[in-house]
Each structure stands twice: as C-alpha cells, then as structure tokens.
Enzyme design. Structure first.
Site, PDB file in Angstrom:
ATOM      1  N   THR A  38     -30.983 -33.348 -15.609  1.00 23.46           N
ATOM      2  CA  THR A  38     -31.417 -31.941 -15.636  1.00 23.46           C
ATOM      3  C   THR A  38     -32.875 -31.817 -16.044  1.00 23.46           C
ATOM      4  O   THR A  38     -33.470 -30.750 -15.899  1.00 23.46           O
ATOM      5  CB  THR A  38     -30.571 -31.103 -16.630  1.00 23.46           C
ATOM      6  OG1 THR A  38     -30.591 -31.752 -17.908  1.00 23.46           O
ATOM      7  CG2 THR A  38     -29.158 -30.961 -16.153  1.00 23.46           C
ATOM      8  N   LEU A  74     -31.348 -36.039 -27.925  1.00 23.49           N
ATOM      9  CA  LEU A  74     -31.233 -34.734 -27.249  1.00 23.49           C
ATOM     10  C   LEU A  74     -30.599 -34.855 -25.872  1.00 23.49           C
ATOM     11  O   LEU A  74     -30.363 -33.837 -25.208  1.00 23.49           O
ATOM     12  CB  LEU A  74     -32.625 -34.097 -27.091  1.00 23.49           C
ATOM     13  CG  LEU A  74     -33.118 -33.203 -28.232  1.00 23.49           C
ATOM     14  CD1 LEU A  74     -33.288 -33.982 -29.526  1.00 23.49           C
ATOM     15  CD2 LEU A  74     -34.448 -32.558 -27.861  1.00 23.49           C
ATOM     16  N   LYS A 106     -28.528 -48.332 -35.982  1.00 19.71           N
ATOM     17  CA  LYS A 106     -28.003 -49.267 -36.987  1.00 19.71           C
ATOM     18  C   LYS A 106     -28.758 -50.609 -36.895  1.00 19.71           C
ATOM     19  O   LYS A 106     -29.171 -51.163 -37.908  1.00 19.71           O
ATOM     20  CB  LYS A 106     -26.511 -49.460 -36.726  1.00 19.71           C
ATOM     21  CG  LYS A 106     -25.815 -50.341 -37.718  1.00 19.71           C
ATOM     22  CD  LYS A 106     -24.324 -50.358 -37.439  1.00 19.71           C
ATOM     23  CE  LYS A 106     -23.699 -51.602 -38.029  1.00 19.71           C
ATOM     24  NZ  LYS A 106     -22.782 -52.262 -37.104  1.00 19.71           N
ATOM     25  N   TYR A 146     -18.248 -30.186 -23.031  1.00 16.96           N
ATOM     26  CA  TYR A 146     -19.473 -30.051 -23.828  1.00 16.96           C
ATOM     27  C   TYR A 146     -19.129 -29.850 -25.306  1.00 16.96           C
ATOM     28  O   TYR A 146     -19.583 -30.600 -26.169  1.00 16.96           O
ATOM     29  CB  TYR A 146     -20.271 -28.867 -23.295  1.00 16.96           C
ATOM     30  CG  TYR A 146     -21.606 -28.639 -23.959  1.00 16.96           C
ATOM     31  CD1 TYR A 146     -22.686 -29.487 -23.709  1.00 16.96           C
ATOM     32  CD2 TYR A 146     -21.812 -27.555 -24.818  1.00 16.96           C
ATOM     33  CE1 TYR A 146     -23.933 -29.260 -24.299  1.00 16.96           C
ATOM     34  CE2 TYR A 146     -23.048 -27.321 -25.406  1.00 16.96           C
ATOM     35  CZ  TYR A 146     -24.107 -28.175 -25.143  1.00 16.96           C
ATOM     36  OH  TYR A 146     -25.330 -27.940 -25.720  1.00 16.96           O
ATOM     37  N   THR A 176     -31.461 -21.311 -27.417  1.00 16.59           N
ATOM     38  CA  THR A 176     -32.915 -21.392 -27.505  1.00 16.59           C
ATOM     39  C   THR A 176     -33.512 -21.195 -26.115  1.00 16.59           C
ATOM     40  O   THR A 176     -32.912 -21.616 -25.121  1.00 16.59           O
ATOM     41  CB  THR A 176     -33.321 -22.755 -28.092  1.00 16.59           C
ATOM     42  OG1 THR A 176     -32.699 -22.876 -29.375  1.00 16.59           O
ATOM     43  CG2 THR A 176     -34.818 -22.879 -28.248  1.00 16.59           C
TER      44      THR A 176
HETATM   45  P1  NAD Z   1     -32.020 -29.903 -20.824  1.00 11.29           P
HETATM   46  O1  NAD Z   1     -30.944 -29.996 -19.813  1.00 11.29           O
HETATM   47  O2  NAD Z   1     -33.312 -29.266 -20.410  1.00 11.29           O
HETATM   48  O3  NAD Z   1     -32.352 -31.331 -21.410  1.00 11.29           O
HETATM   49  C1  NAD Z   1     -31.428 -32.369 -21.501  1.00 11.29           C
HETATM   50  C2  NAD Z   1     -32.115 -33.649 -21.075  1.00 11.29           C
HETATM   51  O4  NAD Z   1     -31.193 -34.742 -21.199  1.00 11.29           O
HETATM   52  C3  NAD Z   1     -32.553 -33.624 -19.610  1.00 11.29           C
HETATM   53  O5  NAD Z   1     -33.885 -34.082 -19.504  1.00 11.29           O
HETATM   54  C4  NAD Z   1     -31.570 -34.567 -18.914  1.00 11.29           C
HETATM   55  O6  NAD Z   1     -32.108 -35.171 -17.762  1.00 11.29           O
HETATM   56  C5  NAD Z   1     -31.271 -35.555 -20.035  1.00 11.29           C
HETATM   57  N1  NAD Z   1     -29.995 -36.266 -19.883  1.00 11.29           N
HETATM   58  C6  NAD Z   1     -28.778 -35.735 -19.592  1.00 11.29           C
HETATM   59  N2  NAD Z   1     -27.846 -36.697 -19.577  1.00 11.29           N
HETATM   60  C7  NAD Z   1     -28.496 -37.871 -19.866  1.00 11.29           C
HETATM   61  C8  NAD Z   1     -28.082 -39.227 -19.991  1.00 11.29           C
HETATM   62  N3  NAD Z   1     -26.797 -39.570 -19.819  1.00 11.29           N
HETATM   63  N4  NAD Z   1     -29.005 -40.143 -20.287  1.00 11.29           N
HETATM   64  C9  NAD Z   1     -30.314 -39.828 -20.455  1.00 11.29           C
HETATM   65  N5  NAD Z   1     -30.769 -38.563 -20.348  1.00 11.29           N
HETATM   66  C10 NAD Z   1     -29.860 -37.601 -20.063  1.00 11.29           C
HETATM   67  O7  NAD Z   1     -31.417 -29.127 -22.087  1.00 11.29           O
HETATM   68  P2  NAD Z   1     -32.099 -28.664 -23.440  1.00 11.29           P
HETATM   69  O8  NAD Z   1     -31.907 -27.216 -23.540  1.00 11.29           O
HETATM   70  O9  NAD Z   1     -33.452 -29.217 -23.579  1.00 11.29           O
HETATM   71  O10 NAD Z   1     -31.131 -29.337 -24.502  1.00 11.29           O
HETATM   72  C11 NAD Z   1     -31.480 -30.498 -25.226  1.00 11.29           C
HETATM   73  C12 NAD Z   1     -30.404 -30.823 -26.240  1.00 11.29           C
HETATM   74  O11 NAD Z   1     -30.255 -29.735 -27.158  1.00 11.29           O
HETATM   75  C13 NAD Z   1     -29.022 -31.046 -25.611  1.00 11.29           C
HETATM   76  O12 NAD Z   1     -28.380 -32.093 -26.283  1.00 11.29           O
HETATM   77  C14 NAD Z   1     -28.307 -29.736 -25.876  1.00 11.29           C
HETATM   78  O13 NAD Z   1     -26.921 -29.926 -25.963  1.00 11.29           O
HETATM   79  C15 NAD Z   1     -28.918 -29.310 -27.197  1.00 11.29           C
HETATM   80  N6  NAD Z   1     -28.830 -27.859 -27.354  1.00 11.29           N
HETATM   81  C16 NAD Z   1     -29.659 -27.021 -26.650  1.00 11.29           C
HETATM   82  C17 NAD Z   1     -29.525 -25.641 -26.794  1.00 11.29           C
HETATM   83  C18 NAD Z   1     -30.425 -24.673 -26.067  1.00 11.29           C
HETATM   84  O14 NAD Z   1     -30.207 -23.467 -26.177  1.00 11.29           O
HETATM   85  N7  NAD Z   1     -31.435 -25.095 -25.336  1.00 11.29           N
HETATM   86  C19 NAD Z   1     -28.545 -25.121 -27.644  1.00 11.29           C
HETATM   87  C20 NAD Z   1     -27.703 -26.002 -28.315  1.00 11.29           C
HETATM   88  C21 NAD Z   1     -27.858 -27.366 -28.178  1.00 11.29           C
END
Ligand code: NAD
Ligand code: UDP
Length: 314
Positions: A38, A74, A106, A146, A176
């Site tokens: 993504t 992340l 670790k 999720y 966010t």
């Molecule tokens: P996003 O989708 O823009 O970013 C996620 C990134 O992870 C992407 O660059 C994607 O390519 C990468 N990715 C996905 N699966 C992967 C894998 N198996 N190996 C390597 N890379 C992988 O989303 P975001 O909004 O930037 O979210 C980042 C983190 O923050 C996530 O873990 C999300 O669950 C957490 N989060 C975000 C929000 C929000 O509102 N933005 C809220 C709660 C939690």
C-alpha cells in the site's frame, strides 16, 4: 544527539514516510523496509538523495537479517479496503511480521515500537477509551484480520518483554490523516476530500452519526518519537490520537465548506462491524511523554486538501 541506525518497517507508507523524514532530520541513519503493497514510492522520492537513507524491498512476513539500534514496526495495510483485500496476508503481516521483527530486535538487542491501533478496542463499550479497556472485538468478522492481528501482535510484544526482557513500546494509534494518505485507500478523510475536489457525491456510510477522532500526522509522529525515547521500563500501551471527536456527517460538512464544493452528501450502507464511536483518553500520553496534539482539525484538513489538490492537478 547520538546517531542511531533506525529501521522503519512500512517506511514508504503514509505514516512511515513522515517518520523516516523526521528521523533523518534528527541525524539518524534510516533503513526503510517495505514491500510496497500500500506504500507509494513517491512518498519517499524526496529522501533518496540523503546518504543516510536506505530502502529495502522486503515483506516482513519473512525473516530479515539487518542491524539496527531501534525498530519502528509500522508495516501493515491500515485502511479497511486494503486490509480486507487479502485478509490472510493482513494477519500474517501483523503476527508473523511481529514475530520476525521481535526476533530481529532480540538478536541485535534493539528497542522496538509497535504501531498498534485503536481497533484493538473494537466497537468500544466505554467512552472515551483508556488503555485499561480490553475491547469489544468480533473475532470472526471482516475487520478481525486487522483487529485480532494487531491484538496478537501486542500479546507477542508483551511476551517478548516478559520472557526475553526486550525493550518494547506499544502505541495505540487513533485515526490519523494528512498529506500522503493514499488517494484510493477508502479512508474517510481521503475519500471525502477527493470526492469534494472532484465535485463527486460525498459518500457517508450509515447515517453518519458514528464518531471518530482525527489526529494530524505531524502530531502523531511527534508522539511516536517521544514514546520511543521513554525509559526502558516504560512499555505502554499508549493511546496516541486527538481527543477532538466528530461525527462523520460533521466531517463531511466541514470538508464541503473548506473546499467550497458543489458536491452533495449521499448515504450508503454502513459497513459490517463499523465502530459507532471512538475517542482516545490521552491522559497517559500527557503524563508520560508530555504530549498533546496541537493541530486543530480544520487546520490539518486545509493542508491535506492542498496536498490532494496538487496531486489531482498533475
Ligand atoms: P499505509 O498503508 O500507508 O502504510 C503501511 C505500509 O506498510 C505500506 O507502505 C505498505 O506497503 C507496508 N506493508 C504492508 N504489508 C507489508 C509487509 N508484509 N511487509 C513490508 N511492508 C508492508 O498505512 P499507515 O496509515 O501509514 O499505517 C502505518 C501503521 O500505523 C500500520 O501498522 C497501521 O496499522 C498503523 N495505524 C495507522 C492508523 C492511521 O490512522 N493511519 C491508525 C492506527 C494504526
Ligand atoms: N466512512 C464514510 N464514508 C467513506 C469512508 C468511510 O462514511 O467514504 C466512515 C466509515 O464507515 C467509518 C468512518 O468513516 O465509520 C471512518 O472510516 P475509516 O475507513 O477512515 O476508518 P476506521 O473505520 O478504520 O476508523
């Protein structure tokens, strides 16, 4: 400040790219690991020229052998459309990914922070949500890949802490928004802004009475950095989000006003298990890291709108 080597998984995503930027500004070496599921490479084009920035295409469901002083984990699709596209992979990313990153931490004795989520509270029965609340999650619904994946990742983090004395930090991030959200990821802020700028109908799900609390990306990243810098015995979990709570209808009306669009609101069915309310209690963050969001919704929306405006003009 001491220069560290910092691994950011999901570093080309929305939050990850802002985090990489801030870490480079602080003078650190940053290794961005992403499988680009993504994440968009254009989010980090501007960082390529920095000799302290390195990118590795890698899926964290597979082991990773690198060196790092700190890890921000992340990597995970974050919007319902994206995490439901391949739910098995979503759970693998959260669970196998956490095991791999914890194993790495670790081995190299790194400190590791998990980007957890307000989704661990599910459709909450207490309001606002405190970290002590155990949540109300449907384990077999379409959001479970999720929500439960992230819950299991938290379990793993705390078990590695208890069993292996690993230095962990768990951030529970609430909705966010900001520049570099993916245009097509279906999240409410990007959806409404893009619809408004294109003059299309604004799609409010249900009656729009459900609430969310929206945090601007710069505030959130500041919270993540401060949490990582807490003393070693501080693990969290810690809510990070803006307590300002709005109904989805209010959000739609605000975006219509700020974009001066002719778009009309249309009502669509509410997705299954869509939480009815969400608001973080951020007392712990205030007390432990002296953190409070500073960007009001309208201000944050204006800069997000101008980001999407430029993108749509291209
Ligand atoms: P996003 O989708 O823009 O970013 C996620 C990134 O992870 C992407 O660059 C994607 O390519 C990468 N990715 C996905 N699966 C992967 C894998 N198996 N190996 C390597 N890379 C992988 O989303 P975001 O909004 O930037 O979210 C980042 C983190 O923050 C996530 O873990 C999300 O669950 C957490 N989060 C975000 C929000 C929000 O509102 N933005 C809220 C709660 C939690
Ligand atoms: N939502 C909406 N219209 C949209 C996209 C989302 O009304 O075009 C609603 C959605 O039903 C939810 C809220 O906005 O109640 C936030 O959705 P999002 O996908 O951004 O995040 P999450 O549900 O994970 O908090």
């Amino acid at each position: 400040m001491e220069t560290k080597t910092i691994l950011v998984t999901g570093g080309s995503g929305f939050l990850g790219s802002h985090l990489c930027e801030r870490l480079l500004d602080r003078g650190h070496e940053v290794l961005c690991v992403d499988n680009f599921f993504t994440g968009n490479k254009s989010n980090i084009y501007h960082l390529h020229a920095n000799p302290r920035f390195e990118i590795l295409r890698h899926d964290i469901t597979f082991p990773l052998y690198v060196e790092a002083d700190e890890i921000f984990n992340l990597a995970c699709p974050a919007s319902p459309i994206h995490y439901q596209f391949d739910p098995v992979q979503t759970t693998k990313t959260s669970v196998h990914g956490a095991i791999n990153m914890l194993g790495l931490a670790k081995r190299v004795k790194a400190k590791i922070l998990q980007a957890s989520t307000s989704e661990v509270y599910g459709d909450p029965k207490i309001h606002p949500q405190t970290e002590g609340y155990w949540g109300n999650v449907n384990p077999i619904g379409p959001r479970a890949c999720y929500d439960e994946g992230k819950r299991c990742a938290e379990t793993l983090f705390f078990d590695y802490n208890r069993q292996h004395k690993l230095r962990i930090k768990v951030a529970r991030i609430f909705n966010t928004y900001g520049p570099r959200m993916a245009m097509n990821d279906g999240r409410v802020v990007s959806n409404f802004i893009v619809q408004a700028l294109r003059g299309e109908d604004i799609t409010v799900y249900g009656k729009g009475e459900q609430t969310r609390s929206f945090c601007y990306v710069d505030d959130l990243v500041e919270g993540l950095l401060r949490l990582m810098d807490t003393p070693d015995d501080f693990t969290g979990p810690m809510n990070l989000g803006n307590p300002g709570e709005f109904t989805i209808l209010e959000l739609a009306e605000t975006i219509i006003r700020l974009t001066d669009t002719k778009s009309r609101i249309v009502f669509k069915p509410l997705p299954v298990n869509d939480p009815m309310q969400r608001q973080p209690d951020i007392s712990r963050a205030k007390e432990s890291i002296d953190w409070t969001p500073t960007v009001p919704l309208e201000e944050g929306l204006k800069s997000t709108i101008s980001y999407f405006q430029k993108l749509l003009e291209k």
